[in-house]
Design a protein around this motif. Structure first.
Motif, short mmCIF file in Angstrom:
data_model
loop_
_atom_site.label_atom_id
_atom_site.label_comp_id
_atom_site.label_asym_id
_atom_site.label_seq_id
_atom_site.Cartn_x
_atom_site.Cartn_y
_atom_site.Cartn_z
N ASP A 98 0.97 -0.94 -0.33
CA ASP A 98 -0.24 0.08 0.16
C ASP A 98 0.66 0.99 0.00
N GLY A 99 1.57 1.61 1.23
CA GLY A 99 2.14 2.14 1.15
C GLY A 99 4.38 2.01 1.31
N THR B 299 -3.76 -2.65 5.97
CA THR B 299 -1.85 -2.03 5.11
C THR B 299 -1.44 -2.11 5.30
N LEU C 30 2.42 -1.96 4.47
CA LEU C 30 3.57 -0.87 3.95
C LEU C 30 4.83 -1.81 3.82
N LYS D 69 3.09 2.34 -5.27
CA LYS D 69 2.44 2.16 -3.87
C LYS D 69 1.85 3.75 -3.96
N ARG D 70 0.20 3.47 -3.12
CA ARG D 70 -0.39 4.38 -3.30
C ARG D 70 0.80 5.53 -2.51
N ALA D 71 1.40 6.01 -1.82
CA ALA D 71 1.96 7.93 -1.31
C ALA D 71 3.28 7.04 -0.52
N ILE E 229 -0.52 7.83 8.99
CA ILE E 229 0.03 7.47 7.48
C ILE E 229 -1.77 6.64 6.61
N LEU F 243 -3.19 7.97 3.61
CA LEU F 243 -3.60 6.58 2.73
C LEU F 243 -4.66 6.60 2.00
N SER G 107 -5.73 9.76 0.41
CA SER G 107 -5.25 9.07 -1.64
C SER G 107 -6.20 7.73 -1.92
#
Lengths: 280, 315
Positions: B188-189, B213, B215, B238-240, B303, B307, B310
């Motif tokens: 995800d991130g 989620t 990471l 990744k989304r962010a 975070i 997320l 976004s």
């Protein structure tokens, strides 16, 4: 150390001055005032006192030009002792030169350290002097400072350290030409005399006529003045010494001469050379 | 839990037994900086300079020119800020082989106020030519950094942690100079960090994984040269991207990551979890981290919020 020879050292100092002035005359602006006031001390160091080899970085005596803006005098002596090719001074102020407006030891390995920002030289000198003590080396370390530069606090950190560590293999020369950019040092910020300040910091101090090679030689040859103490020579000099119309004026700290002024300065040097029989 | 300063102290002595070039240099920082054991075992190679940081840095530069290898320890801002010009000119431009250690990086001196925190140092040190910038977080990383610093070419800056921390992950580590250490892989991130924040980053990672989620967490113990390849590889898809550090946004890892992402046209949002500029709150270290949103728990909330935002923007 070589025996004293007045004629030889005066001629070397003169040649340094001629290199300084002719470089500026040809290539434009530079810090002429301090380079000319310090020329005699630099001549005596490289001409007689120091055990110097351009190649032997490790074991040679060290010289740190703490007042890095006086570098034209350093370039001038390097040309005279053959550490650099004098012809290369013609690249001064040009793109890619190895002779920038403050000395860069990464470009000129014949120098011991890059300087330019005031107040670094005495700390660097402490490092070299301490390294000699730690490693059992016999080289001496010489640091030439300006009088305006004495306003930098880092010098006084080093002054205290040198005395505390008994660095008697460290010799400082204070080029007291009494002028800085904004005027007389006594008027800009000089609360007390330098001799008194260094004495109180634990140094052994001598004052000499700083444009007299004999007085400089005697003092440098006598250092350390006391065992277990760092030595400092307060050299009473005249800013821009040797070019009469530039002498003792703050405005020639940095000079970008007109063609006429440059010619006038060179003519004065030529007449001295003719009088002394020092024609190139 | 292990004490990074003790690890530094013991490792320096061990390295000093093997490498006779090493000299330890203190600015009245012997005990606090982890030099006492070296001073005791090698008095002839130990130099006390007193409270005079500018002198100490230049002096070390000259020592290194004569073949000695100075390890200079000073409380962080007095090294990286007061003596910055000496670091730049006499170490950086001269490429002098000196190891400078800034004690108490980030918010380590959390109770002592703005004069004693160092949250601008990474940006300053990243700008110095030839200087390798290392930022360990726990005892293992401290030992690793000191070993690497001795072996590296040119000057090295070590941003020393102060608080005893647990390793961010269990088991053997894969630390390599100039390479980011992958502490976790997710989808995800991406969360990039260094120093003691690595432990907080892994706490955040575990908290977020409970809500589904995942990471990627990377530990940039070497900040310069930055492992740009890892920055880009783990940002991909990744989304962010997030950075977590005890440093202001300007000049820190967040800045460094932004430079890499933007220049590569990565097109991924970057959120910098950092100390705000001018921050001067004080208090117990863990509480101060939480106050600035840099603890694992607070970072996880920030975070998750980013997320979610976004994610909704994507829809």
């Amino acid at each position: 150390m070589k025996p004293f020879n007045r004629e030889e050292l005066e001629r070397l100092a003169f040649n340094i001055r001629r290199n300084v002035v002719s470089t500026i005359a040809t290539n434009g602006e530079g810090h002429v005032g301090g380079a000319l006031s310090a020329a005699d001390a630099i001549a005596v160091l490289y001409g007689a006192i120091m055990n110097y080899s351009p190649q032997d970085l490790q074991h040679r005596d060290k010289f740190i030009l703490s007042a890095g803006h006086k570098c034209l005098a350093l370039y001038g002596v390097m040309a005279e002792i053959g550490a650099i090719d004098k012809a290369e001074l013609k690249t001064y102020n040009k793109l890619g030169t190895r002779f920038p407006g403050h000395p860069d030891a990464t470009k000129l390995p014949c120098l011991d350290f890059s300087t330019g920002s005031l107040g670094h030289g005495l700390p660097l000198g402490c490092g070299y002097a301490l390294a000699a003590k730690l490693q059992g080396e016999s080289y001496r370390t010489y640091v030439l400072m300006g009088d305006g530069e004495q306003g930098e606090g880092s010098l006084w950190e080093a002054a205290a350290f040198a005395a505390h560590k008994k660095l008697d293999n460290l010799v400082a020369i204070l080029d007291e030409n009494t002028l800085q950019i904004n005027g007389r040092t006594s008027e800009v910020c000089k609360p007390t005399d330098f001799e008194g300040r260094y004495t109180s910091f634990g140094w052994s101090v001598r004052s000499v006529a700083g444009n007299d090679v004999g007085a400089l030689y005697d003092a440098l040859a006598a250092a350390p003045f006391e065992a277990g103490k760092p030595s400092i020579i307060v050299a009473k000099t005249i800013k821009s010494k040797g070019i009469s119309f530039l002498e003792d004026q703050a405005k020639y700290h940095h000079w970008n001469p007109s063609r006429e002024s440059a010619d006038q300065a060179l003519a004065e040097l030529d007449s001295v050379a003719a009088e002394r029989g020092w024609l190139e | 839990m292990n004490d990074p300063r003790k690890a530094f102290e013991m490792k320096l002595v061990e390295l000093g037994r093997e490498d006779k070039r090493i000299v330890a240099v203190s600015c009245d920082s012997c005990a606090g900086g982890g030099l006492s054991a070296f001073f005791q075992e090698f008095p002839e190679r130990s130099i006390e300079v007193g409270i005079s940081e500018q002198n100490a840095v230049s002096l070390c530069a000259a020592l290194s020119r004569q073949g000695l290898l100075p390890v200079l320890v000073i409380i962080n801002p007095f090294l990286t800020m007061r003596a910055y010009e000496q670091v730049r000119d006499d170490l950086g431009y001269m490429n002098s082989k000196v190891i400078i250690v800034g004690s108490g990086g980030g918010l380590a001196y959390s109770t002592l106020g703005s004069t004693h925190i160092a949250v601008e140092d990474v940006g300053l040190m990243r700008s110095v030519p030839h200087l390798t910038v290392l930022a360990p977080g726990d005892a293992d990383e401290v030992e690793f950094c000191l070993e690497q610093a001795i072996a590296a070419d040119g000057p090295v800056y070590i941003r020393m942690p102060r608080q005893a921390r647990s390793a961010p992950v269990d088991g053997p580590r894969s630390m390599k100079l100039g390479k980011a250490e992958v502490l976790s892989e997710g989808t995800d991130g991406a969360l990039y960090t260094y120093g003691p924040s690595a432990e907080e980053a892994m706490k955040a990672c575990r908290i977020l994984s409970e809500s589904g989620t995942s990471l990627s967490v990377l530990n940039f113990t070497t900040i310069k040269p930055l492992d740009a390849e890892a920055v880009l590889a783990h940002a991909k898809g990744k989304r962010a991207v997030f950075t977590l550090e005890e440093h202001i946004p300007t000049g820190g890892l967040g800045s460094a990551v932004a430079e890499v992402l933007a220049q590569a046209g990565a097109g991924v949002p970057l959120h910098m979890l950092a100390v705000p500029e001018g921050a001067k709150n004080t208090g117990p270290y863990d509480e101060l981290l939480a106050f600035y949103g840099l603890s694992g728990e607070e970072a996880a909330k920030r975070i998750a919020a980013a997320l979610n935002t976004s994610a909704s923007e994507t829809k």
